[in-house]
Design a protein around this motif. Structure first.
Motif, PDB file in Angstrom:
ATOM      1  N   ARG A  36      -0.364   0.636  -0.546  1.00 44.05           N
ATOM      2  CA  ARG A  36      -0.680   1.450   0.769  1.00 44.05           C
ATOM      3  C   ARG A  36      -2.213   1.191   1.129  1.00 44.05           C
ATOM      4  O   ARG A  36      -2.593   0.881   2.347  1.00 44.05           O
ATOM      5  N   VAL A  37      -2.825   1.626   0.227  1.00 42.76           N
ATOM      6  CA  VAL A  37      -4.400   1.593   0.215  1.00 42.76           C
ATOM      7  C   VAL A  37      -4.698   0.046   0.478  1.00 42.76           C
ATOM      8  O   VAL A  37      -5.843  -0.211   1.563  1.00 42.76           O
ATOM      9  N   PHE A  38      -4.495  -0.927  -0.147  1.00 46.11           N
ATOM     10  CA  PHE A  38      -4.763  -2.355  -0.263  1.00 46.11           C
ATOM     11  C   PHE A  38      -4.406  -2.848   1.299  1.00 46.11           C
ATOM     12  O   PHE A  38      -5.295  -3.467   1.871  1.00 46.11           O
ATOM     13  N   MET A  39      -3.278  -2.228   1.817  1.00 44.98           N
ATOM     14  CA  MET A  39      -2.723  -2.692   3.043  1.00 44.98           C
ATOM     15  C   MET A  39      -3.769  -2.181   4.154  1.00 44.98           C
ATOM     16  O   MET A  39      -3.906  -2.752   5.167  1.00 44.98           O
ATOM     17  N   ALA A  40      -4.011  -0.989   3.950  1.00 42.30           N
ATOM     18  CA  ALA A  40      -4.912  -0.185   4.910  1.00 42.30           C
ATOM     19  C   ALA A  40      -6.310  -0.840   4.915  1.00 42.30           C
ATOM     20  O   ALA A  40      -6.874  -1.200   6.030  1.00 42.30           O
ATOM     21  N   THR A  87       5.096   7.881  -1.486  1.00 43.25           N
ATOM     22  CA  THR A  87       3.610   7.756  -1.149  1.00 43.25           C
ATOM     23  C   THR A  87       3.386   7.098   0.216  1.00 43.25           C
ATOM     24  O   THR A  87       3.483   5.824   0.195  1.00 43.25           O
ATOM     25  N   GLU A  88       2.773   7.765   1.154  1.00 45.26           N
ATOM     26  CA  GLU A  88       2.649   7.202   2.434  1.00 45.26           C
ATOM     27  C   GLU A  88       1.225   7.451   2.948  1.00 45.26           C
ATOM     28  O   GLU A  88       0.590   8.325   2.743  1.00 45.26           O
ATOM     29  N   LEU A  89       0.819   6.481   3.728  1.00 42.54           N
ATOM     30  CA  LEU A  89      -0.576   6.619   4.169  1.00 42.54           C
ATOM     31  C   LEU A  89      -0.522   7.386   5.685  1.00 42.54           C
ATOM     32  O   LEU A  89       0.406   6.943   6.307  1.00 42.54           O
ATOM     33  N   GLU A 109       3.703   5.535  13.184  1.00 41.59           N
ATOM     34  CA  GLU A 109       5.332   5.294  13.424  1.00 41.59           C
ATOM     35  C   GLU A 109       6.038   6.413  14.044  1.00 41.59           C
ATOM     36  O   GLU A 109       6.668   6.339  15.112  1.00 41.59           O
ATOM     37  N   TYR A 129       6.450  -4.015   4.858  1.00 47.66           N
ATOM     38  CA  TYR A 129       5.454  -4.725   5.958  1.00 47.66           C
ATOM     39  C   TYR A 129       5.897  -6.075   6.371  1.00 47.66           C
ATOM     40  O   TYR A 129       6.703  -6.681   5.749  1.00 47.66           O
ATOM     41  N   ALA A 169       8.952  10.191   4.309  1.00 45.64           N
ATOM     42  CA  ALA A 169       8.361   9.632   5.489  1.00 45.64           C
ATOM     43  C   ALA A 169       9.103  10.004   6.811  1.00 45.64           C
ATOM     44  O   ALA A 169       8.735  10.479   7.697  1.00 45.64           O
ATOM     45  N   HIS A 193       8.620  -2.819   0.050  1.00 44.75           N
ATOM     46  CA  HIS A 193       7.374  -2.443  -1.071  1.00 44.75           C
ATOM     47  C   HIS A 193       7.977  -2.869  -2.297  1.00 44.75           C
ATOM     48  O   HIS A 193       6.939  -3.507  -2.850  1.00 44.75           O
ATOM     49  N   ALA A 208       1.732   3.293  -4.234  1.00 45.19           N
ATOM     50  CA  ALA A 208       0.729   4.109  -3.631  1.00 45.19           C
ATOM     51  C   ALA A 208      -0.498   3.026  -3.262  1.00 45.19           C
ATOM     52  O   ALA A 208      -1.223   3.120  -2.373  1.00 45.19           O
ATOM     53  N   ARG A 210      -5.943  -4.475   6.287  1.00 42.71           N
ATOM     54  CA  ARG A 210      -5.782  -4.303   7.853  1.00 42.71           C
ATOM     55  C   ARG A 210      -6.953  -4.076   8.682  1.00 42.71           C
ATOM     56  O   ARG A 210      -7.380  -4.392   9.563  1.00 42.71           O
ATOM     57  N   ILE A 216       7.726   2.066   8.161  1.00 37.16           N
ATOM     58  CA  ILE A 216       7.782   3.212   7.399  1.00 37.16           C
ATOM     59  C   ILE A 216       8.946   3.295   6.407  1.00 37.16           C
ATOM     60  O   ILE A 216      10.088   3.115   6.653  1.00 37.16           O
ATOM     61  N   GLY A 217       8.603   3.375   5.097  1.00 37.63           N
ATOM     62  CA  GLY A 217       9.772   3.666   4.203  1.00 37.63           C
ATOM     63  C   GLY A 217      10.498   2.537   3.993  1.00 37.63           C
ATOM     64  O   GLY A 217      11.205   2.298   2.956  1.00 37.63           O
ATOM     65  N   ARG A 242      -1.739  12.940  -2.418  1.00 36.96           N
ATOM     66  CA  ARG A 242      -1.871  12.253  -3.695  1.00 36.96           C
ATOM     67  C   ARG A 242      -2.736  11.229  -4.065  1.00 36.96           C
ATOM     68  O   ARG A 242      -3.365  10.561  -3.342  1.00 36.96           O
ATOM     69  N   VAL A 300      -4.692   8.020  -5.904  1.00 30.69           N
ATOM     70  CA  VAL A 300      -4.244   6.972  -6.357  1.00 30.69           C
ATOM     71  C   VAL A 300      -5.412   6.270  -7.259  1.00 30.69           C
ATOM     72  O   VAL A 300      -6.434   6.221  -6.730  1.00 30.69           O
ATOM     73  N   TYR A 341      -8.727   6.824   3.520  1.00 34.58           N
ATOM     74  CA  TYR A 341      -7.229   6.663   3.614  1.00 34.58           C
ATOM     75  C   TYR A 341      -6.908   7.854   2.817  1.00 34.58           C
ATOM     76  O   TYR A 341      -6.873   8.036   1.533  1.00 34.58           O
ATOM     77  N   GLU A 350      -0.209   5.398   9.062  1.00 34.93           N
ATOM     78  CA  GLU A 350       0.960   4.615   9.269  1.00 34.93           C
ATOM     79  C   GLU A 350       2.043   5.845   9.735  1.00 34.93           C
ATOM     80  O   GLU A 350       2.732   5.399  10.619  1.00 34.93           O
ATOM     81  N   LEU A 353      -3.506   9.698   1.334  1.00 32.44           N
ATOM     82  CA  LEU A 353      -2.016   9.160   0.972  1.00 32.44           C
ATOM     83  C   LEU A 353      -1.338  10.523   0.890  1.00 32.44           C
ATOM     84  O   LEU A 353      -1.904  11.708   0.214  1.00 32.44           O
ATOM     85  N   THR A 407       3.795  -2.309  10.054  1.00 32.08           N
ATOM     86  CA  THR A 407       4.245  -1.401   9.212  1.00 32.08           C
ATOM     87  C   THR A 407       5.728  -0.889   9.266  1.00 32.08           C
ATOM     88  O   THR A 407       6.124  -0.558  10.516  1.00 32.08           O
TER      89      THR A 407
END
Lengths: 234, 673
Positions: free
Chosen positions: A199-203, B520-522, B529, A227, B558, A179, A196, A206, A223-224, B667, B669, B551, B525, B553, A221
């Protein structure tokens, strides 16, 4: 496909045996090293094509090994870490590792990672010949010169940020990008809010790219962590 | 039998009491403004440290105290200060009978030894009142009284006392009052005379006048002057021959004398009454204040609250600006300032210099600032809130033109004392709670270890047994059996891996919230996972995941939330028959995202529902392979969700099955395009 030479760096004998047995069963050629010093020695003398590197080595930090290897070579490095070394994993990726495996891992997972890296290798070899204006990966085509992307020969309508993101992923195809790395490349900084937004742009990216969002084909993805753009056979 | 235990109890109790009486020495030292008092205090302190017992310094304020000189007052303040500095707790009581007051106080507060000073026997005069010590011995014969002889220094002290007696002066106002009252008495006297009333009535009138004088004036000389004057005026106006100071009747001198005595006595009684009333009013006010302080302090729960209550109370009492500091690791933290006049600026109280004074108070455990001998150029007087050597806070009182008098000082010290006690209690309570939490954690850990070691053995037996069988007689088994054995090894190993993951999460949670790696996580995702790690039997179930347009967040760790989803879905797979449906959905409500995982299995009984989130609870009697449920999964889920500030609950699914829902913070954004 020609099976590459793999250097296995792992101090724990049973795990090393597991890896070598698996490699042997799948007809990979391999070398082993039980500590960091030997690893660097083997890497420099035999020039392996892929390194499988355990992060918890007895004599030095795995990240240090990566730094040393990266000083002369671009060979793909897959790090192996225990779960407790979560942040080490990110450090290792930022230091230049290409991929990671978390212990305990299954044999299938190991083989899958190796296949991904192999594809990346062959792409690199081709890519070195044409660092050209058009990138193709399966049905995805990115025309850097024209600044547009196509899926199935249909133009994708991407926002500037999405396009930048896609280019970054394509240029590092097969490699896990953290990230922090991505946000630094795109916004020049890595604030919490940027992660943050990422995340949205990636979503959204995708959504435009993947036919089945549940089982993504192109963007994976972690996680943590980050990508990765997968190399897709056309 | 029962009686026997009762008696044993009683015996133990009484013997304990007796022991308590002996071992709990408490020393009382009497303070005075005498220069030699310092020596007495030091002796008492030495005794207290030798006996390792508490020390109380007591000052009995009598009405004479108002009249003692300024230097004496200062010396008394120094003595009080010295006693406190040496670790004594200070009390003031009010009353004229010193011996009686000391005796009462000692009896009430469980004092065992009294230390006081006494000047040499040679000073004793025949008409002097019996010594304080003699009276004390009579009043409290059961206590040890230690007498420290005063010598040398006392002559000077006595000389000062004589000087004081000449001090009372008359003010013009008092003289005017006397004159007015006398004129009034004389005018009414004339009226009586003309009406033909007897002289006795007029004399009574004068005595009444003297009484009024002594009530309305301040000095005790006034009633003397008034008595004398009334005798003279009576002689002048009402005795034969009238309008002269001669008296024919031979009985008159006696009348005059008796009249003088009577008016003098009445007058002094009245003034005594007045000062009594004033002092008892003061005492009542002080008692009321302390009671109020005490009540407010009892309501306060935290250290901050206690200190702020103290400061507010002081502000109310003194009407001066109060600055209250809490102490953390020997350093003052940002003060709370209470201004008597809300328009004033608090700037001058928070300068670097003031802070240094506060730090000095903390380091030296001594008061400092304006009006004291230490760092007196600051704009407040700083006193510590303490019990013994332990300092809990520092209170600053803004200095003004008028320094605090001894009554105010004693109130101030009492309030600070109350506050220190409250703080000490609070601290003890906190420590006790921390110890209880620690004990509980210890208990949990022990339970966990016990449960793990039991649960580890079973799968390990299966793994090692199968492996050794394959090693030694691998050739004897047919392919089918071998495959079964490999599968068993694999399954058990996977189960162990899951267990270890959960244990790692537990250990991370135990280290507290600080250890959460919030990012911050979607949600999509995170769920995806989690589903990659669930039990491989999941292919036998019908899993539906919500396909959302928006989406969402979440602000989460996570790894831990993935673990929550894995645990719940794995549970659903474990407790429902193959082919059941498992639905995962989420939606946002306010600042939280609610993720729900529903199955259409047999559901959870109402008796079990309240317990499923308890550690080591498992509804295992329902299923065959009970060894696979350690009762850790859902308890862990609850801990993780709670650590995120959310909640987890279970409800019934219709027509059957159960729904687990948990919330995690969301959250919003802003997107940087």
């Amino acid at each position: 496909m020609n099976k590459p030479l793999i250097l296995v760096v792992e101090d724990d004998t049973p795990v090393r045996n597991l890896i070598t047995t698996t490699l042997k069963a799948h007809k990979y050629r391999f070398l082993t090293a039980a500590n960091g010093e030997l690893a660097i020695l083997e890497a420099s003398s035999h020039n392996p094509e892929i390194i499988l590197l355990d992060l918890g080595l007895p004599d030095m930090d795995g990240v240090e090994v990566i730094h040393k290897v990266r000083s002369w070579s671009n060979m793909p490095i897959i790090v192996i870490s225990a779960r407790s070394e979560d942040t080490d994993k990110i450090d290792a990726l930022d230091a230049g590792a290409d991929d990671y495996l978390t212990k305990p891992f299954s044999v299938e997972e190991l083989l899958a990672r190796l296949r991904v890296t192999q594809r990346r290798l062959s792409a690199l070899q081709i890519g070195s010949m044409n660092t050209d204006a058009v990138f193709t990966n399966g049905k995805l085509k990115v025309d850097y010169a024209a600044g547009c992307a196509f899926l199935d020969n249909q133009e994708l309508h991407l926002t500037p940020s999405e396009y930048k993101l896609l280019c970054l992923l394509c240029k590092n195809v097969g490699k896990v990008l953290t990230h922090t790395f991505i946000t630094r490349q795109i916004w020049g900084r890595s604030w919490e809010n940027d992660v943050a937004s990422l995340r949205v742009f990636m979503a959204t990216l995708r959504k435009k790219l993947e036919k089945e969002p549940g089982s993504p084909q192109y963007i994976q993805t972690h996680i943590g962590i980050g990508y990765r753009m997968m190399r897709v056979e056309s | 039998m029962r009686r026997c235990t009762d008696r044993a109890d009683l015996y133990a109790h009484s013997s304990q009491n007796r022991m308590g009486y002996r071992t709990h020495e408490h020393i009382l030292v009497c303070l005075s403004s005498a220069p030699s008092n310092e020596k007495i205090i030091r002796t008492a302190v030495r005794m207290a440290s030798a006996f390792r017992c508490g020390l109380t310094a007591l000052f009995v304020e009598t009405k004479e105290f108002q009249r003692i000189s300024q230097t004496d007052k200062e010396r008394l303040q120094n003595n009080i200060h010295l006693a406190q500095q040496l670790g004594a707790s200070f009390e003031t009581i009010y009353g004229d009978d010193i011996a009686y007051q000391i005796a009462e106080f000692s009896r009430l507060s469980g004092v065992t030894k009294i230390v006081l000073g006494q000047s040499g026997i040679s000073h004793r005069m025949p008409f002097r009142k019996p010594y304080l010590t003699d009276r004390l011995i009579k009043l409290i014969p059961e206590l040890d009284i230690h007498i420290i002889p005063d010598n040398g220094t006392n002559d000077r002290f006595a000389a000062k006392h004589r000087e004081i007696i000449r001090l009372p002066t008359l003010s013009i106002l008092d003289l005017l009052k006397i004159a007015l009252l006398l004129v009034l008495a004389t005018v009414i006297g004339f009226l009586f005379y003309h009406l033909g009333f007897t002289e006795a009535n007029i004399i009574t009138l004068y005595i009444l006048g003297v009484m009024l004088v002594s009530i309305s004036t301040k000095s005790s000389v006034c009633s003397f002057i008034a008595s004398l004057a009334s005798v003279l005026t009576f002689n002048l106006f009402f005795t034969e021959p009238r309008f002269s100071l001669h008296a024919y009747d031979s009985g008159y001198p006696v009348t005059f004398f008796v009249m003088f005595l009577a008016s003098l006595l009445t007058g002094s009684l009245a003034s005594k009454l007045k000062s009594h009333a004033k002092r008892s009013a003061q005492v009542a006010w002080r008692t009321k204040l302390l009671l109020e302080t005490n009540q407010n302090l009892q309501k306060a729960r935290t250290q901050e609250e206690i200190i702020s209550v103290t400061a507010k109370q002081l502000l109310k009492i003194f009407q001066r600006d109060i600055i209250a500091y809490r102490i953390q690791e020997e350093k003052p933290v940002m003060p709370e300032i209470f201004l008597a006049n809300s328009t004033a600026s608090p700037e001058r109280y928070i300068s670097e210099k003031e802070r240094e004074v506060v730090q000095w108070v903390i380091t030296n455990n001594e008061r400092a600032g304006a009006g004291t001998e230490n760092l007196s150029d600051s704009c407040c007087t700083y006193l510590s809130i303490r019990t013994g050597k332990q300092i809990y806070g520092v209170v600053g009182i803004a200095s003004s033109d008028k320094p605090l008098d001894s009554f105010e000082t004693s109130i101030l010290l009492s309030v600070l004392g109350e506050s220190a006690l409250a703080l000490e209690n609070q601290k003890n309570l906190e420590e006790k709670e921390a110890a209880a939490v620690l004990a509980k954690n210890e208990q949990l850990r022990a339970d966990l270890l016990r449960s793990i070691s039991h649960d580890l053995r079973t799968p390990l037996t299966s793994i090692s047994g199968n492996a050794s069988n394959l090693l030694s007689n691998g050739d004897l088994f047919d392919a089918q059996t071998k495959k079964q054995m490999y599968t068993d090894i694999y399954d058990d190993a996977m189960w162990l891996i899951n267990l270890v993951e959960n244990l790692l999460s537990v250990s991370r949670l135990e280290k507290g919230r600080m250890n959460l790696h919030i990012s911050t996580e979607l949600i999509d995702e995170v769920v995806a996972e989690a589903l990659r790690h669930i039990n491989r039997k999941s292919s036998e179930y019908r899993l539906h995941v919500q396909n959302s347009e928006e989406y969402l967040l979440a602000q989460i760790d996570a790894k831990l939330i993935v673990q929550v989803i894995i645990n719940i879905v794995d549970n659903a797979i474990k407790y429902t028959p193959a082919g059941s449906e498992i639905d995962i959905k989420w939606k946002q409500k306010g600042n939280y995202i609610y993720i729900s995982i529903a199955d259409n299995g047999p559901g959870i009984s109402n008796q079990a529902k309240p317990h499923i989130f308890d550690m080591f609870y498992s509804a295992s009697n329902q299923i065959a392979d009970s060894r696979r449920s350690m009762g850790l999964g859902l308890a862990l889920c609850k801990s993780i969700v709670n650590a995120h500030g959310g909640e987890i609950m279970v409800a019934d699914n219709l027509p059957h099955g159960s729904i687990f829902t948990f919330s995690i913070p969301t959250r919003e954004v802003e997107l940087h395009e």
